[in-house]
Motif scaffolding. Structure first.
Motif, PDB file in Angstrom:
ATOM      1  N   VAL A  42       0.846  -1.181   0.000  1.00 40.06           N
ATOM      2  CA  VAL A  42       0.000   0.000   0.000  1.00 40.06           C
ATOM      3  C   VAL A  42       0.890   1.242   0.000  1.00 40.06           C
ATOM      4  N   VAL A  43       0.501   2.235  -0.819  1.00 38.38           N
ATOM      5  CA  VAL A  43       1.171   3.535  -0.831  1.00 38.38           C
ATOM      6  C   VAL A  43       0.148   4.588  -0.434  1.00 38.38           C
ATOM      7  N   PHE A  44       0.536   5.453   0.511  1.00 37.38           N
ATOM      8  CA  PHE A  44      -0.285   6.587   0.922  1.00 37.38           C
ATOM      9  C   PHE A  44       0.456   7.849   0.508  1.00 37.38           C
ATOM     10  N   ASP A  45      -0.175   8.665  -0.335  1.00 34.33           N
ATOM     11  CA  ASP A  45       0.456   9.902  -0.805  1.00 34.33           C
ATOM     12  C   ASP A  45      -0.636  10.901  -1.169  1.00 34.33           C
ATOM     13  N   GLU A  46      -0.441  12.131  -0.761  1.00 35.65           N
ATOM     14  CA  GLU A  46      -1.367  13.226  -1.065  1.00 35.65           C
ATOM     15  C   GLU A  46      -2.810  12.868  -0.719  1.00 35.65           C
ATOM     16  N   GLY A  47      -2.988  12.224   0.448  1.00 35.01           N
ATOM     17  CA  GLY A  47      -4.326  11.908   0.944  1.00 35.01           C
ATOM     18  C   GLY A  47      -5.012  10.731   0.273  1.00 35.01           C
ATOM     19  N   ALA A  48      -4.326  10.004  -0.582  1.00 36.58           N
ATOM     20  CA  ALA A  48      -4.934   8.870  -1.290  1.00 36.58           C
ATOM     21  C   ALA A  48      -4.191   7.586  -0.953  1.00 36.58           C
ATOM     22  N   LYS A  49      -4.909   6.471  -1.052  1.00 35.52           N
ATOM     23  CA  LYS A  49      -4.356   5.143  -0.793  1.00 35.52           C
ATOM     24  C   LYS A  49      -4.331   4.369  -2.107  1.00 35.52           C
ATOM     25  N   HIS A  50      -3.211   3.707  -2.376  1.00 35.28           N
ATOM     26  CA  HIS A  50      -3.029   2.918  -3.600  1.00 35.28           C
ATOM     27  C   HIS A  50      -2.555   1.534  -3.170  1.00 35.28           C
ATOM     28  N   LYS A  51      -3.350   0.485  -3.486  1.00 32.57           N
ATOM     29  CA  LYS A  51      -3.036  -0.865  -3.022  1.00 32.57           C
ATOM     30  C   LYS A  51      -2.785  -1.800  -4.194  1.00 32.57           C
TER      31      LYS A  51
ATOM     32  N   SER B 241      -0.201   3.030 -11.327  1.00 27.70           N
ATOM     33  CA  SER B 241      -1.027   4.169 -11.753  1.00 27.70           C
ATOM     34  C   SER B 241      -0.648   5.427 -10.976  1.00 27.70           C
ATOM     35  N   TRP B 242      -0.444   5.290  -9.656  1.00 21.95           N
ATOM     36  CA  TRP B 242      -0.022   6.422  -8.829  1.00 21.95           C
ATOM     37  C   TRP B 242       1.330   6.951  -9.298  1.00 21.95           C
ATOM     38  N   LEU B 243       2.253   6.049  -9.560  1.00 17.35           N
ATOM     39  CA  LEU B 243       3.592   6.434  -9.996  1.00 17.35           C
ATOM     40  C   LEU B 243       3.543   7.220 -11.304  1.00 17.35           C
TER      41      LEU B 243
END
Length: 107
Positions: free
Chosen positions: A31-40, A47-49
């Motif tokens: 899981v990545v948490f960045d700029e208030g969003a969670k990406h699992k 997609s986040w990257l």
């Protein structure tokens, strides 16, 4: 500074813009948490990257310090690029399990 293997691989892949190698440093259910969003998971993290690279052109992250507490590693990094107030100091808080990153929080 000697970073744990998975974290060193993350920053090296980021420096080379090697998205496949960067994603490979994460556990499949990470899981990545960045700029208030969670990406699992790998697909959401990729997609986040890609979105981050599109939003912040010429992004460069240079680790300058680390604090290790068990399986948690906080890496202070100098981040520069095409964004207001560049460069900025950000904390990357990694949680590790063996040779995998299981979570990353950026703030």
């Amino acid at each position: 500074m000697k970073l744990p293997q998975a974290i060193a691989a993350y920053f090296e892949a980021d420096r080379r813009s090697d998205n496949d190698a960067l994603i490979a440093s994460f556990a499949p259910d990470a899981v990545v948490f960045d700029e208030g969003a969670k990406h699992k998971g790998h697909a959401e993290i990729l997609s986040w990257l890609l979105a981050s690279k599109a939003k912040y052109a010429n992004l460069v992250s240079e680790p300058v310090d680390q604090t290790i507490d068990g399986d948690r590693v906080v890496v202070r990094s100098r981040v520069s690029g095409d964004f207001p107030n560049s460069p900025a100091m950000l904390d990357y808080t990694f949680t590790l399990a063996g040779d995998w990153i299981t979570s990353l929080e950026i703030h």
